[in-house]
Write a protein that holds these residues in place. Sequence first.
Motif, PDB file in Angstrom:
ATOM      1  N   VAL A  69       0.842  -1.199   0.000  1.00 16.17           N
ATOM      2  CA  VAL A  69       0.000   0.000   0.000  1.00 16.17           C
ATOM      3  C   VAL A  69       0.878   1.250   0.000  1.00 16.17           C
ATOM      4  O   VAL A  69       0.652   2.196  -0.770  1.00 16.17           O
ATOM      5  N   MET A  70       1.887   1.278   0.868  1.00 23.08           N
ATOM      6  CA  MET A  70       2.771   2.445   0.928  1.00 23.08           C
ATOM      7  C   MET A  70       3.521   2.644  -0.378  1.00 23.08           C
ATOM      8  O   MET A  70       3.712   3.780  -0.837  1.00 23.08           O
ATOM      9  N   ARG A  76       1.238   4.095  -3.049  1.00 22.60           N
ATOM     10  CA  ARG A  76       0.994   5.526  -2.871  1.00 22.60           C
ATOM     11  C   ARG A  76       2.055   6.368  -3.586  1.00 22.60           C
ATOM     12  O   ARG A  76       1.812   7.528  -3.930  1.00 22.60           O
ATOM     13  N   THR A  97      -4.400   5.601  -8.962  1.00 21.92           N
ATOM     14  CA  THR A  97      -5.348   6.514  -8.320  1.00 21.92           C
ATOM     15  C   THR A  97      -6.320   5.813  -7.379  1.00 21.92           C
ATOM     16  O   THR A  97      -6.954   6.481  -6.560  1.00 21.92           O
ATOM     17  N   ILE A 101      -6.234   2.720  -4.658  1.00 22.51           N
ATOM     18  CA  ILE A 101      -5.457   1.733  -3.907  1.00 22.51           C
ATOM     19  C   ILE A 101      -6.413   1.138  -2.885  1.00 22.51           C
ATOM     20  O   ILE A 101      -6.831   1.813  -1.937  1.00 22.51           O
ATOM     21  N   ARG A 114      -5.668   2.925   5.368  1.00 23.68           N
ATOM     22  CA  ARG A 114      -6.093   4.241   4.872  1.00 23.68           C
ATOM     23  C   ARG A 114      -5.071   5.313   5.251  1.00 23.68           C
ATOM     24  O   ARG A 114      -4.732   6.182   4.439  1.00 23.68           O
ATOM     25  N   GLY A 116      -2.085   5.177   2.927  1.00 21.56           N
ATOM     26  CA  GLY A 116      -2.193   5.465   1.505  1.00 21.56           C
ATOM     27  C   GLY A 116      -3.338   4.821   0.761  1.00 21.56           C
ATOM     28  O   GLY A 116      -3.576   5.140  -0.412  1.00 21.56           O
ATOM     29  N   THR A 149      -6.844   4.337  -0.732  1.00 18.72           N
ATOM     30  CA  THR A 149      -7.951   5.246  -1.018  1.00 18.72           C
ATOM     31  C   THR A 149      -9.297   4.607  -0.697  1.00 18.72           C
ATOM     32  O   THR A 149     -10.286   5.316  -0.508  1.00 18.72           O
TER      33      THR A 149
END
Length: 368
Positions: free
Chosen positions: A205-206, A209, A214, A216, A230, A233, A235
Amino acid sequence: MTTTTSAAVVESAGAGFHLSEVELADPRPDEVLVRMVAAGICHTDLGVAAGGLPFPLPGVLGHEGAGVVEAVGSAVTRVSPGDHVLLSFTSCGRCANCRDGHPAYCAAWLPLNLLGGARADGSPTVTRDGAALGGHFFGQSSFARHALADERSLVKLPADAPLDLLAPLGCGVQTGAGAVWNVLQPRPGASLVVTGAGAVGLSAVMAARLTPATRIIAVDRVPARLELARELGATHTVDTTTADLAEAIGEITGGQGADGVVETTGNVGVAGAAVGVLAARGTAVLVGAPPFGSSIPVDVNFMLPGRKVVGLTLGDSETESLIPVLAELVAAGRLPIDRLIRHYKFEEIESAVGDIVSGATIKPVLRF
């Protein structure tokens, strides 16, 4: 002259980790003696300790080490005594994949890292009272106050690098980041799904980001993990205890599906469902490792519109290239892996293991 040190030894499958005095062999020309400062605990360590893989026990595990070089073999050129280093996997350096920049797919990867318990020639790196122990785990066996490591396992870090923060870069973090950067390589506007919000999934996830993706989408069953995702990063999040994965991904992506999936749970049901949410030309990266012999059904006609399923080992990383970049991003605050980590004293390894099993801790890191 051998080095006597304290190690967390697994005496037999399921017996846990118990501190014991062991001896390390003298460094051979391509080996390095490292005084450990920190070591992350990974689910792979726990699986081997439980007997899930045929690693020789009694043995010393640990493969996310970080420390200070104390001695080097006569042919070592990467590091010198006093250097701060991170320990990762080893490789032969000679096969086609190693020469092509893909050492995680070394022809000798399994015996050198995961199964052999000894050097390539069968000689032990760790003994106790003259008897060989399983060692050379990922070229290091870093659940000990000292480790005898292959030079190819080492990455030099700056002298002021926070080793007790960076230790997980050697496996979990580079695996998640590499899945995104090295395999998926998301294009602008891409939708990515990460199943499992553990250390590898949250690292993915990081990393996502920091790409032009756009959407994730983090998927898990634990609300606190999803909230952390969340903050790091993601969404969107999907709690599969209350939502159907396919329906949720369809709604988030406007019915298009995911351009990329990083599957970290190792659960074959989750893996099959994750493959099923791929968009045309989408790629699913299988990172989590279920028991040997596991399979997931694949609808061939579903795959025909360019969908792909690929396996991944350690992020398909070339460690000397990737790990310094990850360390720079951590230092700059752009890869906040500190949010995943809880520190434990080396003597508290059993408590750390209990906490990762229960889910109380995402990434335990031992301090020596």
